[in-house]
Motif scaffolding. Structure first.
Motif, PDB file in Angstrom:
ATOM      1  N   VAL A   1       0.725  -1.189  -0.426  1.00 33.41           N
ATOM      2  CA  VAL A   1      -0.469   0.198  -0.267  1.00 33.41           C
ATOM      3  C   VAL A   1       0.574   1.246   0.100  1.00 33.41           C
ATOM      4  CG1 VAL A   1      -2.176   1.257   1.090  1.00 33.41           C
ATOM      5  CG2 VAL A   1      -1.890  -1.303   0.908  1.00 33.41           C
ATOM      6  N   TYR A   2       1.843   0.929   0.441  1.00 34.69           N
ATOM      7  CA  TYR A   2       3.000   2.444   1.123  1.00 34.69           C
ATOM      8  C   TYR A   2       3.681   2.844  -0.588  1.00 34.69           C
ATOM      9  CZ  TYR A   2       6.640   5.476   2.390  1.00 34.69           C
ATOM     10  OH  TYR A   2       7.606   6.279   2.115  1.00 34.69           O
ATOM     11  N   ASP A   3       3.384   1.277  -1.371  1.00 35.40           N
ATOM     12  CA  ASP A   3       4.229   1.758  -2.822  1.00 35.40           C
ATOM     13  C   ASP A   3       3.266   2.371  -3.902  1.00 35.40           C
ATOM     14  OD1 ASP A   3       7.088   1.449  -4.553  1.00 35.40           O
ATOM     15  OD2 ASP A   3       5.503   0.619  -5.376  1.00 35.40           O
ATOM     16  N   ALA A   4       1.825   2.044  -3.337  1.00 36.20           N
ATOM     17  CA  ALA A   4       1.332   2.255  -4.328  1.00 36.20           C
ATOM     18  C   ALA A   4       1.113   3.936  -4.242  1.00 36.20           C
ATOM     19  CB  ALA A   4      -0.377   1.248  -4.082  1.00 36.20           C
ATOM     20  N   LEU A   5       0.794   4.223  -2.640  1.00 34.87           N
ATOM     21  CA  LEU A   5       0.406   5.501  -2.405  1.00 34.87           C
ATOM     22  C   LEU A   5       1.179   6.240  -3.347  1.00 34.87           C
ATOM     23  CD1 LEU A   5      -0.556   4.787   1.481  1.00 34.87           C
ATOM     24  CD2 LEU A   5      -2.617   5.816  -1.081  1.00 34.87           C
ATOM     25  N   THR A   6       2.790   6.322  -2.952  1.00 30.54           N
ATOM     26  CA  THR A   6       3.884   7.200  -3.482  1.00 30.54           C
ATOM     27  C   THR A   6       4.174   7.061  -5.050  1.00 30.54           C
ATOM     28  OG1 THR A   6       5.384   5.497  -2.508  1.00 30.54           O
ATOM     29  CG2 THR A   6       4.275   7.200  -0.894  1.00 30.54           C
ATOM     30  N   HIS A   7       3.835   6.561  -5.306  1.00 26.65           N
ATOM     31  CA  HIS A   7       3.857   6.162  -7.499  1.00 26.65           C
ATOM     32  C   HIS A   7       2.795   6.073  -8.115  1.00 26.65           C
ATOM     33  CE1 HIS A   7       7.436   4.259  -5.237  1.00 26.65           C
ATOM     34  NE2 HIS A   7       7.839   4.998  -6.466  1.00 26.65           N
ATOM     35  N   HIS A   8       2.396   7.147  -9.255  1.00 26.44           N
ATOM     36  CA  HIS A   8       1.117   7.403  -9.468  1.00 26.44           C
ATOM     37  C   HIS A   8       0.604   5.563 -10.012  1.00 26.44           C
ATOM     38  CE1 HIS A   8      -0.580   9.143 -13.251  1.00 26.44           C
ATOM     39  NE2 HIS A   8      -0.568   8.135 -13.642  1.00 26.44           N
ATOM     40  N   ARG A   9      -0.375   6.406 -10.806  1.00 29.62           N
ATOM     41  CA  ARG A   9      -1.254   5.217 -11.154  1.00 29.62           C
ATOM     42  C   ARG A   9      -2.396   5.652 -12.290  1.00 29.62           C
ATOM     43  NH1 ARG A   9      -0.976   0.350  -8.031  1.00 29.62           N
ATOM     44  NH2 ARG A   9       1.575   0.278  -6.697  1.00 29.62           N
ATOM     45  N   PRO A  10      -2.910   4.843 -12.944  1.00 31.61           N
ATOM     46  CA  PRO A  10      -3.936   5.373 -13.622  1.00 31.61           C
ATOM     47  C   PRO A  10      -4.791   5.943 -13.670  1.00 31.61           C
ATOM     48  CG  PRO A  10      -3.240   3.144 -14.059  1.00 31.61           C
ATOM     49  CD  PRO A  10      -2.595   2.891 -13.204  1.00 31.61           C
ATOM     50  N   TYR A  11      -5.259   5.603 -11.746  1.00 27.81           N
ATOM     51  CA  TYR A  11      -5.945   6.631 -11.119  1.00 27.81           C
ATOM     52  C   TYR A  11      -5.836   7.617 -10.169  1.00 27.81           C
ATOM     53  CZ  TYR A  11      -4.797   2.322  -8.173  1.00 27.81           C
ATOM     54  OH  TYR A  11      -4.378   1.818  -7.239  1.00 27.81           O
TER      55      TYR A  11
ATOM     56  N   ALA B   1       1.200   9.985  -7.403  1.00 30.32           N
ATOM     57  CA  ALA B   1       1.536   9.625  -6.493  1.00 30.32           C
ATOM     58  C   ALA B   1       1.196  10.754  -5.056  1.00 30.32           C
ATOM     59  CB  ALA B   1       2.914   9.415  -6.740  1.00 30.32           C
ATOM     60  N   TRP B   2       1.043  10.494  -4.013  1.00 33.38           N
ATOM     61  CA  TRP B   2       1.560  10.894  -2.782  1.00 33.38           C
ATOM     62  C   TRP B   2       2.361  11.147  -2.379  1.00 33.38           C
ATOM     63  CZ3 TRP B   2      -2.515   9.186   1.087  1.00 33.38           C
ATOM     64  CH2 TRP B   2      -3.635   8.866   0.836  1.00 33.38           C
ATOM     65  N   SER B   3       3.179  12.097  -1.560  1.00 38.23           N
ATOM     66  CA  SER B   3       4.374  12.842  -1.442  1.00 38.23           C
ATOM     67  C   SER B   3       4.486  11.438   0.344  1.00 38.23           C
ATOM     68  CB  SER B   3       4.576  13.578  -0.323  1.00 38.23           C
ATOM     69  OG  SER B   3       3.232  13.675   0.695  1.00 38.23           O
TER      70      SER B   3
ATOM     71  N   GLU C   1       5.218  11.692   3.280  1.00 36.17           N
ATOM     72  CA  GLU C   1       4.794  12.440   4.763  1.00 36.17           C
ATOM     73  C   GLU C   1       3.343  11.937   4.654  1.00 36.17           C
ATOM     74  OE1 GLU C   1       7.157  13.706   2.546  1.00 36.17           O
ATOM     75  OE2 GLU C   1       8.648  14.570   3.821  1.00 36.17           O
ATOM     76  N   ALA C   2       2.908  11.742   3.633  1.00 40.91           N
ATOM     77  CA  ALA C   2       1.069  11.832   3.548  1.00 40.91           C
ATOM     78  C   ALA C   2       1.026  10.591   3.359  1.00 40.91           C
ATOM     79  CB  ALA C   2       0.608  12.383   2.394  1.00 40.91           C
ATOM     80  N   ALA C   3       2.324   9.437   2.718  1.00 46.09           N
ATOM     81  CA  ALA C   3       1.517   8.314   2.553  1.00 46.09           C
ATOM     82  C   ALA C   3       1.427   7.325   4.057  1.00 46.09           C
ATOM     83  CB  ALA C   3       2.520   7.642   1.567  1.00 46.09           C
ATOM     84  N   LEU C   4       2.724   8.187   4.785  1.00 43.08           N
ATOM     85  CA  LEU C   4       3.088   7.320   6.318  1.00 43.08           C
ATOM     86  C   LEU C   4       2.275   7.683   6.963  1.00 43.08           C
ATOM     87  CD1 LEU C   4       4.756   5.913   7.500  1.00 43.08           C
ATOM     88  CD2 LEU C   4       7.138   7.527   8.543  1.00 43.08           C
ATOM     89  N   ARG C   5       1.508   8.490   7.034  1.00 39.70           N
ATOM     90  CA  ARG C   5       0.395   9.116   7.696  1.00 39.70           C
ATOM     91  C   ARG C   5      -1.240   8.613   7.805  1.00 39.70           C
ATOM     92  NH1 ARG C   5       2.247  14.532   6.482  1.00 39.70           N
ATOM     93  NH2 ARG C   5       0.858  14.582   5.020  1.00 39.70           N
TER      94      ARG C   5
END
Length: 377
Positions: free
Chosen positions: A329-339, A342-344, A346-350
């Motif tokens: 989930v962390y990797d998915a949040l921090t990288h671009h996906r078609p939908y 990418a999150w920063s 810091e935001a992904a960890l929060r």
């Protein structure tokens, strides 16, 4: 009986062996065979073998040296080395072998004995540190190349007997067999590792994943696994499961996998089938351990029991799957996906922290947070 730098081939057979010694030898052969067949690695086999050797030969110590590009390096030592100046240098750098043999060990195929180092010119360095008798057996790899040497020694002059020679040769032979077996198993593991990673990379490209997702999430999971206390075997299984975590998406249509917008209920229901489809595929790979299969089948389960496909909760979810879920989930949040963008970090960890006790194992979230914080400049 006395041998000075004598090859084992020259040793005459014993005409009679006492029943007790015969039984002892038979038991040794059985134990050596068990170790050679079952030992998971060389270090775990060597120490018991060295103990057998010095007990049966009544030697003061035994060592195993591994050949490197430049010298022999000691890998295992049983017994107490003589407390003399220079012994550490000899043990560390393998001069205990070179002092006797120079380059001859590379060409002599069998066991070599020195009964009295005082009278053997090549062994004077050993006499000076208190070793009076020594026996050396070469160890060969699967290509029949010199891989190392087995050494036993005594502080008092010792006429090595034919039985001693037999024992040393038996143990050296089993170590050679073990080395060859471990080489074969290592080569097989490397082939499997490369194949599984290649399959994971192929799945990554088909699923419109960000390039590098497979390697990133695998490396992240291994880091977290180490911090969570997984041993080497569990880490390898985790890595293999990480490579194949989305193998079940083979059975999901491209139109769903690559859809840029939100999935409708039917499409999402199909997506939820991919862990079970993946498990079905992966079970055909008989060498995959259960931990790897658990990553494939359960990495979408949630700590609170609302995940899929089995809706299991808490510690009922296998540890490797709980651990991998955080990283995925962390990797998915921090990288671009078609939908999504990418999150920063810091935001992904929060977000990960906010889902502790709901989506994720709270203890693993704590370990993961500590790990990322420690890795952040």
């Amino acid at each position: 009986m006395s041998f000075t730098c004598t090859c084992y081939e020259q040793i005459q057979a014993i005409p009679y062996i006492e029943p007790a010694l015969r039984d002892q030898r038979a038991n040794l052969i059985a134990e050596l065979t068990r170790i050679a067949i079952s030992a998971p690695d060389l270090p775990s086999a060597i120490i018991p073998l060295l103990h057998h050797l010095i007990t049966l030969a009544q030697a003061d110590g035994a060592m195993y040296f591994e050949q490197t590009d430049t010298a022999f390096q000691i890998c295992a030592n049983v017994g107490q080395p003589p407390a003399r100046p220079g012994i550490d240098h000899i043990l560390i750098h393998g001069q205990v072998i070179d002092a006797i043999l120079g380059q001859t060990l590379c060409t002599m195929p069998n066991v070599i004995f020195v009964d009295d180092t005082q009278v053997e010119p090549k062994a004077h360095a050993l006499a000076q540190i208190g070793v009076s008798s020594i026996a050396i057996a070469p160890i060969y790899d699967k290509m029949h190349l010199l891989a190392g040497a087995l050494v036993m020694y005594s502080y008092d002059p010792q006429p090595w007997s034919t039985i001693d020679a037999t024992m040393l040769m038996l143990i050296a032979g089993e170590l050679s067999h073990l080395t060859a077996r471990l080489d074969r198993e290592s080569a097989l593991r490397q082939t499997r590792e490369a194949s599984l990673r290649a399959l994971g990379l192929a799945l990554e490209h088909r699923d419109a994943e960000t390039k590098g997702h497979t390697d990133r999430v695998t490396n992240l999971a291994i880091q977290l696994g180490r911090r969570a206390g997984l041993d080497a075997h569990a880490l390898r299984a985790l890595r293999w499961g990480a490579y194949l975590h989305d193998i079940g998406k083979i059975g999901i249509p491209d139109a769903i996998l690559q859809k840029p917008g939100k999935l409708n209920p039917l499409e999402f229901a199909l997506i939820q089938m991919h862990p079970q489809i993946g498990l079905t595929f992966a079970q055909e790979l008989a060498f995959l351990p259960s931990t790897a299969l658990a990553v494939i089948s359960a990495h979408h389960e949630r700590w609170d029991g609302t995940g899929y496909p089995a809706r299991i909760a808490g510690n009922a979810i296998p540890l490797a799957a709980r651990l991998f879920a955080v990283c995925d989930v962390y990797d998915a949040l921090t990288h671009h996906r078609p939908y999504k963008q990418a999150w920063s970090q810091e935001a992904a960890l929060r977000e990960i922290q906010s889902q502790a006790g709901q989506h994720f194992d709270p203890q693993l979230v704590h370990i993961f947070t500590t790990m990322l914080t420690a890795n952040t400049p």
